[in-house]
Design a protein around this motif. Sequence first.
Motif, short mmCIF file in Angstrom:
data_model
loop_
_atom_site.label_atom_id
_atom_site.label_comp_id
_atom_site.label_asym_id
_atom_site.label_seq_id
_atom_site.Cartn_x
_atom_site.Cartn_y
_atom_site.Cartn_z
N LEU A 1 14.69 -6.02 8.33
CA LEU A 1 13.55 -5.18 8.66
C LEU A 1 13.27 -5.32 10.16
O LEU A 1 13.70 -6.28 10.80
N VAL A 2 12.52 -4.37 10.67
CA VAL A 2 12.08 -4.40 12.05
C VAL A 2 10.57 -4.35 12.07
O VAL A 2 9.96 -3.43 11.52
N SER B 1 2.69 -3.48 9.05
CA SER B 1 3.62 -2.37 8.90
C SER B 1 4.98 -2.79 9.41
O SER B 1 5.08 -3.44 10.45
N PHE B 2 6.04 -2.48 8.66
CA PHE B 2 7.38 -2.77 9.13
C PHE B 2 8.34 -1.72 8.59
O PHE B 2 8.00 -0.93 7.70
N GLN C 1 0.80 -1.22 0.00
CA GLN C 1 0.00 0.00 0.00
C GLN C 1 0.84 1.27 0.00
O GLN C 1 0.46 2.26 -0.61
N GLU C 2 1.98 1.23 0.70
CA GLU C 2 2.84 2.42 0.70
C GLU C 2 4.26 2.06 1.13
O GLU C 2 4.48 1.09 1.85
N ILE C 3 5.21 2.84 0.65
CA ILE C 3 6.61 2.76 1.08
C ILE C 3 7.07 4.20 1.24
O ILE C 3 7.25 4.92 0.25
N ARG D 1 9.32 3.05 5.93
CA ARG D 1 8.15 2.36 6.50
C ARG D 1 7.35 1.76 5.35
O ARG D 1 7.01 2.46 4.39
N VAL D 2 7.04 0.47 5.48
CA VAL D 2 6.27 -0.25 4.46
C VAL D 2 4.93 -0.66 5.07
O VAL D 2 4.88 -1.19 6.19
N LEU D 3 3.86 -0.43 4.33
CA LEU D 3 2.54 -0.87 4.76
C LEU D 3 1.98 -1.84 3.72
O LEU D 3 1.97 -1.54 2.52
N VAL D 4 1.53 -3.01 4.19
CA VAL D 4 0.97 -4.05 3.33
C VAL D 4 -0.41 -4.41 3.85
O VAL D 4 -0.60 -4.58 5.07
#
Length: 354
Positions: A137-138, A127-128, A95-97, A107-110
């Motif tokens: 990644l965290v 989110s990670f 959805q977003e990076i 920040r990545v949102l899936v």
Amino acid sequence: MQLRTPTCLSVLAIATWLPAAFAQNAPPQAPTAQQAPTAPPAAPTAPSEPAAAAAPAFPPVDPSNFTAASPTRQTVEEFLHAYWGYDSGRMWQVQEIRPTPAPGVSRVLVLVRSTAGGPKDQTSGLSFFTLPDGKFLVADSLLPFGTKPFQSFREILQAGANGPSKGGAAKAMEFVEFSDFECPHCKEAQPIVAKLLADYPSAHFVYQDYPLTRIHTEAFKASTHAYCVAKTGGNDAFFKFSEALFDAQAGLTAAASDQTLKDAETKAGQDPVKIAACAATPAAKDAIDASIALGDKVGVSQTPTLFVNGRALPITGIPYPMLQKIIEFQAQLDGVPLPPAPPAPAEKPAPSLR
């Protein structure tokens, strides 16, 4: 003796072993939502079902939400496919990076949805944060990241996992178990490992000691004895010893461990006096410390941990059919010609009461 804080893994720990969405979700390859294939397709294909029967679409993707310099959307897609591609019952959409105030951290949102029953419109968000090196990644914990997230650990274990071994000689498909002789769940894992090796005889299996010294007072001593059994008697003697010791695990107490170890050594055809002398040497301690350090290097935090070509799995926390799916999917990703395991035998009908 090194003191650490890992724990003996319970069956329920799969929910916290990885971020919950990573544990049992599968990704598709195309940028928009679709059902995940068993292997990456050359190009997106049209759905076989009528549009009206397809799962509800995710919200539209806004290109303005992809403003981070890295990772790319394709990198995230390939990463998720590596984690989730074994399970065709999941859909997802990146959805977003976005960049964060921390240099190089994004920040990545899936969005994730199950297609295997339950409410079809129930969507969860994952989110990670990806780190500047692009390798980790965290989320709930630190995890490998990238288009081939397990490759680095695979190479580390191929080079460094030197414990007792059995199965195939080649390491194209390698199972590495980090275990603790005093851990009840490690005992539960032994028949699972035996079945895996029967189902995948070409796989190379390595046992690595990872005694949890803060919670298991006799585990390190048991590991040094196991090391010496392997050193003097070889792989066959070690696996006879380990089977006997897991069977007698209740005897690994401060009062009874010496006799319990002697009994297991005798069953393995070894001289308990010689093994005890070997186990008391600095070399035995150093070997176990090195095995612990190897586990730390690949992120072991609980036992038992089974690595399948570098992919960490909580072996007692996964149903066996799913474990098979993951192994065979990982073999596909790595280009390993691994024949599928034979199907489980059909249950016998109950005897007639007549």
